[in-house]
Design a protein around this motif. Structure first.
Motif, PDB file in Angstrom:
ATOM      1  N   GLN A  11      77.447  32.662  28.473  1.00  0.00           N
ATOM      2  CA  GLN A  11      78.577  32.847  28.717  1.00  0.00           C
ATOM      3  C   GLN A  11      79.039  34.145  28.571  1.00  0.00           C
ATOM      4  OE1 GLN A  11      81.502  30.328  29.631  1.00  0.00           O
ATOM      5  NE2 GLN A  11      79.392  29.238  30.283  1.00  0.00           N
ATOM      6  N   GLY A  12      78.412  35.090  29.100  1.00  0.00           N
ATOM      7  CA  GLY A  12      78.505  36.420  29.158  1.00  0.00           C
ATOM      8  C   GLY A  12      78.153  37.208  27.629  1.00  0.00           C
ATOM      9  N   ASP A  13      77.430  36.749  26.915  1.00  0.00           N
ATOM     10  CA  ASP A  13      76.967  37.136  25.657  1.00  0.00           C
ATOM     11  C   ASP A  13      76.318  38.507  25.705  1.00  0.00           C
ATOM     12  OD1 ASP A  13      75.281  37.909  23.369  1.00  0.00           O
ATOM     13  OD2 ASP A  13      75.907  35.780  22.568  1.00  0.00           O
ATOM     14  N   PRO A  14      76.563  39.587  25.101  1.00  0.00           N
ATOM     15  CA  PRO A  14      75.972  41.007  25.470  1.00  0.00           C
ATOM     16  C   PRO A  14      74.787  41.024  25.028  1.00  0.00           C
ATOM     17  CG  PRO A  14      77.545  41.077  23.676  1.00  0.00           C
ATOM     18  CD  PRO A  14      77.671  39.812  24.143  1.00  0.00           C
ATOM     19  N   ILE A  15      73.966  40.123  24.657  1.00  0.00           N
ATOM     20  CA  ILE A  15      72.523  40.197  24.023  1.00  0.00           C
ATOM     21  C   ILE A  15      71.691  40.863  25.125  1.00  0.00           C
ATOM     22  CG2 ILE A  15      72.560  38.575  22.350  1.00  0.00           C
ATOM     23  CD1 ILE A  15      70.883  36.999  24.086  1.00  0.00           C
ATOM     24  N   THR A  16      70.678  41.568  24.567  1.00  0.00           N
ATOM     25  CA  THR A  16      69.706  42.096  25.612  1.00  0.00           C
ATOM     26  C   THR A  16      68.759  41.013  26.122  1.00  0.00           C
ATOM     27  OG1 THR A  16      69.586  44.246  24.299  1.00  0.00           O
ATOM     28  CG2 THR A  16      67.815  44.015  25.894  1.00  0.00           C
ATOM     29  N   ILE A  17      68.710  40.861  27.265  1.00  0.00           N
ATOM     30  CA  ILE A  17      67.746  39.927  28.056  1.00  0.00           C
ATOM     31  C   ILE A  17      66.627  40.653  28.875  1.00  0.00           C
ATOM     32  CG2 ILE A  17      67.403  38.072  29.627  1.00  0.00           C
ATOM     33  CD1 ILE A  17      70.713  37.815  29.275  1.00  0.00           C
ATOM     34  N   GLN A  18      65.370  40.644  28.082  1.00  0.00           N
ATOM     35  CA  GLN A  18      64.282  41.281  28.825  1.00  0.00           C
ATOM     36  C   GLN A  18      63.611  40.263  29.563  1.00  0.00           C
ATOM     37  OE1 GLN A  18      62.993  44.414  27.365  1.00  0.00           O
ATOM     38  NE2 GLN A  18      63.616  44.222  25.181  1.00  0.00           N
ATOM     39  N   ILE A  19      63.406  40.757  31.076  1.00  0.00           N
ATOM     40  CA  ILE A  19      62.821  39.746  31.921  1.00  0.00           C
ATOM     41  C   ILE A  19      61.504  40.380  32.147  1.00  0.00           C
ATOM     42  CG2 ILE A  19      62.866  38.825  34.211  1.00  0.00           C
ATOM     43  CD1 ILE A  19      65.840  38.700  34.096  1.00  0.00           C
ATOM     44  N   PHE A  20      60.287  39.636  31.944  1.00  0.00           N
ATOM     45  CA  PHE A  20      59.207  40.071  32.237  1.00  0.00           C
ATOM     46  C   PHE A  20      58.533  39.236  33.597  1.00  0.00           C
ATOM     47  CE2 PHE A  20      59.526  41.163  27.878  1.00  0.00           C
ATOM     48  CZ  PHE A  20      58.864  42.248  27.545  1.00  0.00           C
ATOM     49  N   CYS A  21      58.119  40.089  34.617  1.00  0.00           N
ATOM     50  CA  CYS A  21      57.993  39.534  35.630  1.00  0.00           C
ATOM     51  C   CYS A  21      56.237  39.826  36.296  1.00  0.00           C
ATOM     52  CB  CYS A  21      58.539  40.080  36.996  1.00  0.00           C
ATOM     53  SG  CYS A  21      60.296  39.792  36.751  1.00  0.00           S
ATOM     54  N   GLY A  22      55.558  38.814  36.626  1.00  0.00           N
ATOM     55  CA  GLY A  22      54.080  39.131  37.319  1.00  0.00           C
ATOM     56  C   GLY A  22      54.604  39.447  38.709  1.00  0.00           C
ATOM     57  N   THR A  23      53.650  39.613  39.530  1.00  0.00           N
ATOM     58  CA  THR A  23      53.739  40.158  40.896  1.00  0.00           C
ATOM     59  C   THR A  23      53.431  39.030  41.966  1.00  0.00           C
ATOM     60  OG1 THR A  23      51.596  40.953  40.992  1.00  0.00           O
ATOM     61  CG2 THR A  23      53.281  42.570  40.408  1.00  0.00           C
ATOM     62  N   GLY A  24      53.446  37.765  41.377  1.00  0.00           N
ATOM     63  CA  GLY A  24      53.459  36.606  42.612  1.00  0.00           C
ATOM     64  C   GLY A  24      54.850  36.154  42.385  1.00  0.00           C
ATOM     65  N   ASN A  25      54.909  34.820  42.971  1.00  0.00           N
ATOM     66  CA  ASN A  25      56.290  34.058  43.174  1.00  0.00           C
ATOM     67  C   ASN A  25      56.834  33.906  41.873  1.00  0.00           C
ATOM     68  OD1 ASN A  25      55.677  34.156  45.847  1.00  0.00           O
ATOM     69  ND2 ASN A  25      54.960  32.406  45.908  1.00  0.00           N
TER      70      ASN A  25
END
Ligand code: NPW
Ligand code: ADP
Ligand code: K
Length: 530
Positions: free
Chosen positions: A45-59
């Protein structure tokens, strides 16, 4: 019944969906990523915490990029990282990489250990490195990233799979798997989540319905299912006005020995409580007063002084539950063997009945078809020997059940019921059930259901489901530690009532608002099935 599909089938379901709906894979990924975003947004609900998204290179990485874009557009504080997993980048990953750039976001590339971003325990991590496509154990830089995530103590949400966890085979390097708090998995439950060997890779998980082609899923063949309420409810039989106890069978429970009469007490009480018309305990003499006083509703036949020896049953039993608290005294083994040689009645075999059979496997041939065995993992190991891993254990389970045409309930957090080569995993229960005597109660429940003419396979599924459900319902007033085996019996009524309740209707927000602003009450739609 929710099917557990293979990786191959899930990819085929993708293809079928894209073809049938005349959409492109990028559209499907957009839909999936949006659902994940919505899940996060509903909670933050809009919380200002940091969201760290780690992505591979597939789907899987592509899903991560879609999530990143939507979060960013909603003003979240997002940091997106791409781990260099090799030269191949999936087409839709690249497309979503561009889409992210179009809104002015440049994902950070992690190409070596020194580029690992700081992750605080107050951050939220979205793990979109690998999903269904994991083909080998993560090594080198990817392993370092996974260790880094695991060491952060942040809340980790895995997309489809905790990265590093295989969908259909065992992990070989336990440190190179993400340890998620929660996993949003797509369309169907995954076998990997039901296995004790994977217990540390995701604390909880849920299936996100991503709308894959229903016809494909309906026609897909599988030997693995997860049992939910909707699978059990249709089995339930209502009693008629003119019914009488003679119509609900006679369950006999054989077992007990000096110092272990509680087991039979619990089993018989469970059998009468689940509705068996009559119940008789066949026990050693030392238990006579104990059981008569504890369960006055049942009848008692006695055997030798301190342990079972003669197994001389003088009752026309509908079904016999045998083994709880019975011990493995030499005379008990002798008597049990003779009993099996003579017996024609369907059996529910538990505890020491299984331990005796484990020492003389030939006895399995004497077990009538469609009998139910309810081993816990140690008892199962005594029956079939050690297994290499949980997948191997399930193979042994299927094959033993098929070979002897019996139903085996392998107990655990997701008890697996083996029947005719297929496995049906139970979805109810919690660690409150990890308490002495809870298996004895299960034996009584299943025996009591068979007495009422439920097919043993139905009795096993329904029994395991209701047994587990009691522990969930009890948590409104108890905690895991204070819940004991007798509580399972006390909560059986609630579990049956819960089974018969209609699920509350979920009224979509817009629909609810448009109906003259008549807001749906939280319990609207909750009513008895009858
Ligand atoms: N129907 C659905 O469920 C839908 C699924 N969708 C999503 O797609 C995901 C599946 O995507 P996917 O097939 O691209 O596989 P993914 O998991 O991204 O990994 C493959 C990549 O990783 C690489 N790689 C593998 N192991 C490696 C290793 N140890 N170390 C290094 N690299 C390794 C592998 O390289 P390769 O093995 O070819 O060398 C390849 O590049 C699925 O989980 C879900 O998130 C939705 O978007 C749409 C609907
Ligand atoms: N963590 C858990 N989650 C769900 N069910 C559980 C859990 N721990 C135990 N159970 C259930 O409790 C029962 C324990 O049986 P068992 O080990 O035979 O107990 P006992 O020998 O003390 O009677 C099984 O039905 C098992 O599935
Ligand atoms: K993942």
């Amino acid at each position: 019944m929710p099917k557990i599909l293979s990786v191959k089938q899930l990819y085929a379901a993708d293809t079928a969906t894209v073809k049938k709906n005349d959409i492109s894979f990028i559209d499907l990924m957009e839909h999936v990523g949006t659902l994940c975003f919505q899940w996060i947004h509903d909670r933050l609900q809009g919380d200002p915490i940091t969201i760290q998204i780690f992505c591979g290179t597939g789907n899987n990485g592509g899903d991560g990029l879609v999530i990143a874009r939507h979060l960013k557009q909603y003003g979240y504080n997002v940091k997106t990282h791409i781990i260099n997993c090799g030269n191949d980048r999936s087409e839709v990953f690249l497309k979503n990489y561009d889409r992210l750039k179009e809104i002015g976001v440049w994902a950070e590339m992690i190409t070596c250990e020194s580029e690992l971003p700081a992750v605080s325990e107050n951050d939220m991590v979205v793990d979109a490195i690998f999903g269904l496509g994991l083909s080998r154990k993560p090594e080198n830089l990817i392993k370092k990233v996974i260790e880094h995530i695991n060491g952060s103590n942040a809340f980790v949400l895995s997309i489809d799979f905790p990265s590093g966890l295989y969908a259909e085979k065992s992990v070989t390097d336990t440190v190179s798997v993400v340890k998620a708090y929660h996993t949003l998995t797509f369309q169907t439950p995954k076998l990997a989540f039901l296995l004790p060997e994977n217990r540390y890779y995701t604390k909880t998980w849920e299936v996100l319905d991503i709308g894959l082609d229903a016809e494909y899923i309906y026609n897909a063949k599988t030997d693995n299912y997860l049992l939910y309420k909707q699978d059990i409810k249709p089995m339930y039989r209502f009693r008629e006005k003119f019914s009488h106890k003679g119509e609900f069978g006679h369950a006999v429970i054989i077992g007990g020995s000096y110092g272990k009469m509680g087991a039979v007490t619990l089993s018989t009480k469970a059998a009468i409580s689940i509705g068996s018309g009559l119940v008789t305990a066949h026990i050693p003499q030392c238990g006579y007063q104990i059981i008569q006083t504890s369960v006055p509703e049942i009848m008692v036949e006695v055997d030798a002084e301190n342990e079972m020896q003669k197994f001389d049953i003088n009752i026309n039993a509908t079904v016999i539950g045998i083994g709880v608290g019975m011990g493995t005294h030499i005379e008990t083994v002798k008597g049990f063997t003779e009993f099996l040689n003579k017996n024609k009645v369907p059996l529910v075999l538990d505890a020491d009945a299984l331990n005796i059979i484990s020492k003389n496997k030939e006895l399995l041939k004497l077990v009538p078809e469609n009998s139910v065995l309810t081993p816990h993992p140690k008892e199962f190991e005594r029956l079939v020997g050690k297994w290499k891993n949980d997948y191997d254990k399930l193979k042994k389970l299927r094959s033993l059940s098929k070979k002897h045409k019996i139903i085996i309930v392998l107990k655990g957090a997701y008890s697996a019921i083996a029947h005719e080569g297929a496995l049906f995993f139970n979805s109810t229960g919690n660690p409150a059930l990890s308490t002495a005597g809870s298996g004895d109660v299960l034996t009584g429940i299943i025996t009591g259901l068979i007495a009422q003419n439920y097919h043993p396979f139905e009795a096993a599924k329904m029994g395991v489901y209701l047994h587990g459900k009691t522990s969930e319902l009890a948590m409104k007033t108890k905690v895991y530690e204070t819940f004991i085996a007798s509580d399972i019996i006390d909560y059986l009524s609630s579990a049956i009532m819960d089974l018969l309740m209609k699920e509350p209707k979920v009224v979509p927000q817009k629909e609810a608002e448009s109906k003259n602003d008549k807001k749906a009450k939280p319990d609207e739609g909750t009513e008895m099935y009858i």
